[in-house]
Design an enzyme around this catalytic site. Structure first.
Site, PDB file in Angstrom:
ATOM      1  N   GLU A  14       0.838  -1.209   0.000  1.00  0.00           N
ATOM      2  CA  GLU A  14       0.000   0.000   0.000  1.00  0.00           C
ATOM      3  C   GLU A  14       0.864   1.248   0.000  1.00  0.00           C
ATOM      4  OE1 GLU A  14      -3.722   0.375   2.546  1.00  0.00           O
ATOM      5  OE2 GLU A  14      -2.576  -1.199   3.480  1.00  0.00           O
ATOM      6  N   ASP A 218     -11.889  -7.239   6.064  1.00  0.00           N
ATOM      7  CA  ASP A 218     -12.442  -8.517   6.536  1.00  0.00           C
ATOM      8  C   ASP A 218     -13.357  -8.223   7.711  1.00  0.00           C
ATOM      9  OD1 ASP A 218     -10.805  -8.991   9.209  1.00  0.00           O
ATOM     10  OD2 ASP A 218      -9.427  -8.187   7.722  1.00  0.00           O
TER      11      ASP A 218
END
Ligand code: ADE
Length: 251
Positions: A14, A218
């Site tokens: 990222e 998640d």
């Protein structure tokens, strides 16, 4: 004072995407960490991979403040959702940070930060508002533009922005038992991750304004590990790049 914004990310991939936005770059290595100094648009920035967990993030945040004199610190990464109504791909911006694994009872109360007389650390209202505007603008452009149609379908993305409490601890949460335990004790928490509250504590002690931006990867239950790697590659990288780029445009 000229702003010099520190950007910390929890995943190397990222943060590589964010580093790609920098111009006039130089890289400085300290304590096995790479700090990339440069500019995004007209804004001076220092970008670094925090590494995982509270101690690692504490080291990186402290170095950003002490060695690179950042005026603001923004943490960007992923989190597991705890609250009902949060979906994979949603974005949470911090109001307050808490360490869900901190417990010095019976000396002080559960979750209380030793010698700081508080459980929660507030994120900076101005930076939090700025992050909120940036995320809103990015989401208004459409998630397909950011990640492509395949990823939108695969992860069933229809992202919403939420503001609220974020809990951090040195555990990847991937069981219903553990997620329900945290939620039972800290019912206002929206999501869980491994660094934000440590960075918040560093920033509190140094008086550095900070905020935390987390994309839900998640639901912190038994599916968490399977979803995670794929999500980083296909979604989170693109979110980080777009959000940080937009923040710097708005500064
Ligand atoms: N970061 C992303 N998902 C997480 C989870 N389930 N637990 C801790 N940190 C996370």
């Amino acid at each position: 004072m000229t702003r010099n914004i520190g950007i910390l990310g929890a995943m190397a991939q990222e943060i590589d995407e964010v580093k790609a936005l920098l111009t006039e770059k130089t890289t400085v290595k300290i304590a096995n960490r790479e700090f990339v100094v440069g500019k995004i648009g007209n804004v001076r920035c220092v970008v670094a991979f925090s590494k995982w967990g509270k101690v690692a993030a504490t080291i990186t945040a402290t170095l950003l403040i002490q060695e690179f004199a950042v005026t603001d610190l923004i943490f960007i990464g992923t989190a597991g959702a705890l609250a009902e109504g949060l979906n994979v791909g949603d974005i949470v911006i911090s109001k307050r940070l808490v360490q869900h694994d901190l417990d010095a009872r019976p000396i002080i109360s559960r979750f209380e930060l030793p010698l700081l007389n508080r459980v929660y650390v507030d994120s900076d209202p101005g930076l939090t508002e700025l992050a909120g505007k940036a995320v809103t603008n990015v989401l208004n452009k459409g998630v397909v533009n950011m990640v492509g149609t395949e990823a939108v379908k695969e992860f069933n993305l229809n992202p919403k922005l939420h503001f609220g409490d974020i809990a951090s601890g040195d555990q990847f949460i991937n069981s219903n038992e553990k997620r329900n335990e945290i939620l039972g004790l800290l019912p206002d928490v929206l999501c869980v991750e491994m660094e934000g509250a440590a960075v918040a504590q560093v920033c509190l002690e140094f008086g550095t304004p900070f905020t935390v931006i987390r994309t839900i990867s998640d639901t912190a239950d038994h599916n968490a590990r399977v979803d995670f790697g794929k999500f980083i590659v296909e979604v989170a990288n693109a979110y980080s790049r777009a959000i940080v780029g937009e923040i710097m445009r708005l500064v």
